[in-house]
Scaffold this active site. Structure first.
Site, PDB file in Angstrom:
ATOM      1  N   PHE A  11      45.845  37.255  28.983  1.00 29.88           N
ATOM      2  CA  PHE A  11      47.230  36.923  29.358  1.00 29.88           C
ATOM      3  C   PHE A  11      47.260  35.678  30.264  1.00 29.88           C
ATOM      4  CE2 PHE A  11      50.538  38.386  32.704  1.00 29.88           C
ATOM      5  CZ  PHE A  11      51.525  37.568  32.183  1.00 29.88           C
ATOM      6  N   ASN A  32      35.354  37.910  25.404  1.00 27.68           N
ATOM      7  CA  ASN A  32      34.761  38.879  24.457  1.00 27.68           C
ATOM      8  C   ASN A  32      35.841  39.712  23.766  1.00 27.68           C
ATOM      9  OD1 ASN A  32      35.548  40.597  26.476  1.00 27.68           O
ATOM     10  ND2 ASN A  32      33.577  41.628  26.715  1.00 27.68           N
ATOM     11  N   ALA A 113      39.586  34.375  39.985  1.00 25.66           N
ATOM     12  CA  ALA A 113      40.839  35.129  39.913  1.00 25.66           C
ATOM     13  C   ALA A 113      40.607  36.457  40.627  1.00 25.66           C
ATOM     14  CB  ALA A 113      41.230  35.372  38.461  1.00 25.66           C
ATOM     15  N   TYR A 144      37.952  48.489  39.835  1.00 19.90           N
ATOM     16  CA  TYR A 144      38.558  47.149  39.811  1.00 19.90           C
ATOM     17  C   TYR A 144      38.557  46.552  41.214  1.00 19.90           C
ATOM     18  CZ  TYR A 144      42.099  43.550  38.724  1.00 19.90           C
ATOM     19  OH  TYR A 144      42.793  42.375  38.542  1.00 19.90           O
TER      20      TYR A 144
END
Ligand code: UDP
Length: 311
Positions: A11, A32, A113, A144
């Protein structure tokens, strides 16, 4: 410049590729495709664009000169990282190491990021860059949050020890075209439920808050950060905070939907509040968001309606 973008079919990565190409750079996009998609980059008809299908947690080799590396590869939706916990941990840790290694070897700049999730379920609101956060390392979101916190630590180590010219952006909730319709995040979920007149699934009472930034604003902030010489983390996001219930009502209004709101259980460790303090970005990058939420959402709704009609 000749620029590598990991996650370059995702995105944000694909929007970043568009912007870099528009600025006249040569772009090598590596992905990937586990959460990214070729459909995000198939519109690109530019001799300066190359796509490489590759998992960046493996040794990363790129031929020739590289001037800058953006590390954007990662699952980024809570549902994705529940389904892909090991890949999420690997791309944040091993993937960041490989991308930094490439930047060091090529004497290139590097931009990580990172995420507002480094603040976890924050005990202060809004969140400024000096806040250390409140993260549960062993909860479902830990894969995460901790991978991104490790990625920040690794990036700072390459800056201080190897003198790599690094940047760190902490990205807050971002929406817009190409955010996968079924990735489970609140914007694609609510819009797709609303345009099908299906129930809108508000988790918990919907009193938790988020602050939504349109993708073009985010990419502009990131482009400015690349051109700056700031090595410490910078928040990029839109401080326009609202509750999830208010957000559901805006979506119903903009789509003129017949959907009703229903409530589902609140996921574990879902942050109660989130809002970026963007004073640093304003001061050092001269950046602030410009796209109004209704304008950005209208463009996003158009995108999902078109996708729905294609099927
Ligand atoms: N959420 C919701 N319904 C959904 C999806 C998400 O109420 O169908 C809520 C979620 O619990 C969270 C907020 O919306 O409080 C934003 O969730 P998202 O998954 O977009 O990302 P987060 O900001 O939590 O990383």
């Amino acid at each position: 410049m000749r620029i590598v973008v990991t996650g370059g079919a995702g995105f944000l990565g694909s929007h970043l590729c568009d912007r870099l190409l528009a600025e006249g750079h040569e772009v090598i996009s590596i992905d990937n495709l586990i959460t990214g998609s070729i459909s995000n980059i198939e519109h690109i008809r530019n001799k300066n664009f190359t796509f490489i299908f590759y998992d960046v947690t493996n040794y990363l080799y790129v031929d020739g000169q590289v001037d800058f590396v953006f590390h954007f590869a990662s699952p980024a939706s809570p549902i994705d990282y529940l389904e892909l916990p090991i890949q999420t941990l690997k791309v944040g840790s091993l993937g960041t190491h490989k991308a930094l290694g490439l930047a060091k070897h090529k004497n290139a700049g590097f931009l990580l990021a990172s995420t507002s999730e480094t603040y976890g379920d924050p005990l202060i609101n809004p969140q400024h860059e000096e806040y250390w956060g409140n993260v549960n390392p062993v909860g479902p979101r830990g894969v995460y949050d901790e991978a991104k916190r490790f990625a920040e630590a690794m990036t700072m180590a390459y800056y201080t020890f190897h003198k790599v010219d690094t940047r760190i952006v902490r990205i807050f909730n971002t929406y817009g075209p190409r955010n996968r319709a079924n990735d489970g995040r609140v914007v694609p979920s609510f819009i797709n439920q609303a345009i099908r007149n299906e129930p809108i699934t508000v988790f918990g009472e919907g009193k938790q808050t988020r602050s939504f930034c349109y993708v073009s604003d985010l990419i502009d902030g990131i482009y400015r950060l690349m051109k700056s010489d700031e090595h410490w983390p910078v928040n990029i996001g839109n401080p326009n905070e609202m509750t999830i219930l208010q957000f559901a009502e805006i979506i119903i209004e903009l789509t003129k939907s017949k959907s009703k709101i229903i409530h589902e259980p609140l996921p574990q460790d879902d942050p109660a509040v989130r809002r970026p303090d963007i004073s640093k970005a304003k001061r050092i990058l001269g950046w602030e968001p410009t796209v109004d939420i209704r304008e950005g959402l209208s463009r996003t709704i158009e995108y999902y309606r078109a996708l729905m009609h294609q099927k």
